[in-house]
Design an enzyme around this catalytic site. Structure first.
Site, PDB file in Angstrom:
ATOM      1  CE1 TYR A  64      -3.759  -2.333   5.473  1.00 34.51           C
ATOM      2  CE2 TYR A  64      -2.836  -0.215   4.805  1.00 34.51           C
ATOM      3  CZ  TYR A  64      -3.443  -1.411   4.480  1.00 34.51           C
ATOM      4  OH  TYR A  64      -3.727  -1.710   3.172  1.00 34.51           O
ATOM      5  CB  SER A  92      -0.896  -0.001   1.247  1.00 36.37           C
ATOM      6  OG  SER A  92      -1.530   1.254   1.426  1.00 36.37           O
TER       7      SER A  92
END
Length: 257
Positions: free
Chosen positions: A148, A138
């Site tokens: 994350y 990401s």
């Protein structure tokens, strides 16, 4: 005919990879937790494109789930030519608002599963002298943004390091770093998306086309959109302290509601 194994295949980026690879004539091994959705997906892709689609139900947050996929990747009689490590999720809340069990589950799926499945896939690929791995990370990997972002940063660093170690073997590895994509990701995490500007959203099918083109070019990192490429250029120049503040504010504005 070659075979691709895709984790998290039933929705979002994983489903887009499955559609594109099936349309290109690749047989598939579809991996996710929901057997019914997997079976429906396999039937649709087989009927539409005439390819063979194998179903493998596995929860990559569990050792047994990871092991079952490792075993399939290590099956030399049915070689997998392309692995797409796409399975992943987000947690709603800031650090200390998310339970430790959920934080560790994220690391299990985003890091341990990626490590183990990449190793299981690339060993036979190296012996055959060909193959590819796409590890979905990401753009969050490039800004300080909690577990994350940290887990996705690990995916990028691991993938590029492994790609260097396997250079010259015929095995290609690439970290894919998309931005916002319209998938079930945010809904499953309970995150609001109404305030995200329209220009920040990416189309999953176009993203996959760009990613596969980058893999064919031998790139080890793919940021598949000019808008996000430009943003990442700004990120490289910005001080880390400033990035932390901006990332935190963006998380509150665009993240969990």
């Amino acid at each position: 005919m070659t075979t691709a194994l895709i984790t998290g295949s039933t929705a979002g980026i994983g489903a887009a990879f499955a559609r594109r690879l099936a349309a290109d004539g690749h047989d598939l091994v579809l991996v996710a937790r929901d057997t019914k959705r997997l079976q429906d997906q396999a039937t649709e892709l087989h009927d539409r494109h005439g390819i063979e689609a194998e179903v493998l139900t596995a929860d990559l947050a569990e050792d047994d789930g990871i092991s079952s996929v490792e075993k399939r990747l290590d099956d030399r009689r049915r070689p997998v030519d392309l692995l797409v490590n796409n399975a992943g999720f987000g947690n709603k809340g800031r650090f200390l608002e998310v339970s430790m069990a959920d934080e560790l589950r994220m690391l299990k799926v985003h890091c341990e599963a990626v490590l183990r499945l990449t190793a299981a896939a690339t060993a036979p690929m190296r012996d055959r002298g060909r193959g590819g791995v796409v590890n979905v990370a990401s753009v969050a990997a490039f800004v300080p943004r909690g577990t994350y972002g940290a887990s996705k940063a690990w995916v990028v660093q691991f993938t590029q390091g492994a790609a260097r170690d396997l250079a010259g073997t015929g095995v290609r590895l690439m970290a894919l770093c998309p931005g916002f994509v319209r998938t079930e990701f945010h809904q499953r995490a309970g995150m609001g998306t109404n305030n995200i500007p329209g220009w920040m959203w990416l189309d999953a099918d176009k993203l996959v086309s760009s990613a596969l083109a980058d893999l064919a070019r031998g790139r080890t990192l793919s940021v598949p959109d000019p808008r996000y490429k430009a943003l990442m250029g700004v990120v490289k120049l910005a001080p880390r302290g400033l990035l932390g503040g901006v990332s935190s504010r963006a998380g509150r504005k665009y993240g969990p509601k």
